[in-house]
Design a protein around this motif. Structure first.
Motif, mmCIF file in Angstrom:
data_model
loop_
_atom_site.group_PDB
_atom_site.id
_atom_site.type_symbol
_atom_site.label_atom_id
_atom_site.label_comp_id
_atom_site.label_asym_id
_atom_site.label_seq_id
_atom_site.Cartn_x
_atom_site.Cartn_y
_atom_site.Cartn_z
ATOM 1 N N ALA A 88 38.262 49.443 45.200
ATOM 2 C CA ALA A 88 37.403 49.060 44.069
ATOM 3 C C ALA A 88 38.250 48.716 42.846
ATOM 4 O O ALA A 88 37.971 47.727 42.148
ATOM 5 N N ARG A 89 39.302 49.502 42.575
ATOM 6 C CA ARG A 89 40.174 49.213 41.427
ATOM 7 C C ARG A 89 40.937 47.903 41.628
ATOM 8 O O ARG A 89 41.094 47.123 40.685
ATOM 9 N N ARG A 120 39.351 40.631 39.576
ATOM 10 C CA ARG A 120 38.284 39.939 38.845
ATOM 11 C C ARG A 120 38.679 39.706 37.386
ATOM 12 O O ARG A 120 38.409 38.651 36.819
ATOM 13 N N ARG A 130 39.960 45.305 43.459
ATOM 14 C CA ARG A 130 38.994 44.208 43.299
ATOM 15 C C ARG A 130 38.656 43.977 41.828
ATOM 16 O O ARG A 130 38.571 42.830 41.376
ATOM 17 N N GLU A 131 38.454 45.049 41.080
ATOM 18 C CA GLU A 131 38.105 44.904 39.664
ATOM 19 C C GLU A 131 39.257 44.289 38.874
ATOM 20 O O GLU A 131 39.046 43.418 38.030
ATOM 21 N N ARG A 132 40.479 44.719 39.148
ATOM 22 C CA ARG A 132 41.642 44.151 38.447
ATOM 23 C C ARG A 132 41.776 42.660 38.752
ATOM 24 O O ARG A 132 42.060 41.849 37.867
ATOM 25 N N THR A 181 37.243 33.456 41.628
ATOM 26 C CA THR A 181 36.298 34.564 41.741
ATOM 27 C C THR A 181 35.444 34.401 42.989
ATOM 28 O O THR A 181 35.182 35.372 43.708
#
Length: 126
Positions: free
Chosen positions: A32-33, A39, A35-37, A49
């Motif tokens: 999750a971290r 993004r 993927r968020e970074r 994206t």
């Protein structure tokens, strides 16, 4: 550092959620971290994206993972800090890419991932 290889490893992790070296619960947080970074780095780049989202939605599609890897490579070549992050993730969490299966069966055996189906058949010589 081979930016392309590192990007491919991170794309595989981001798409499939497969990481090594941590427990399953912790792996979910790591992915999750990542993927968020990614993004945040892609910011307003809709095409990159979309490559991330498509790879996550279709983790078995190598072409979509390749598109994500290409986007990661492009950004890593322009931002040394991001390239270092990718290298760190790849070094710490990258799963092995090869799986070895040895199958010996006197019957039909079909394997896919962790699933296995064995169909017994009559011996035609009997």
């Amino acid at each position: 550092m081979d930016v392309t290889a590192v990007s491919e490893a991170v794309a595989l992790m981001a798409a499939t959620g497969a990481v090594s070296g941590v427990a399953e619960h912790a792996a979910v947080g790591v992915v999750a971290r990542i993927r968020e970074r990614v993004r945040v780095v892609f910011d307003t780049d809709a095409r990159s994206t979309d490559a991330l989202e498509q790879a996550v939605e279709h983790p078995s599609d190598e072409a979509r993972i390749g598109e994500l890897a290409a986007a990661l490579t492009w950004y890593a070549r322009r931002d040394e800090g991001f390239a270092a992050e990718l290298a760190s993730w790849a070094a710490e969490y990258a799963p092995t890419r090869s799986v070895v299966q040895n199958v010996r069966a006197g019957r039909d055996a079909y394997m896919a991932g962790r699933d296995m189906t064995i169909n017994q058949r009559r011996d035609p010589s009997a």
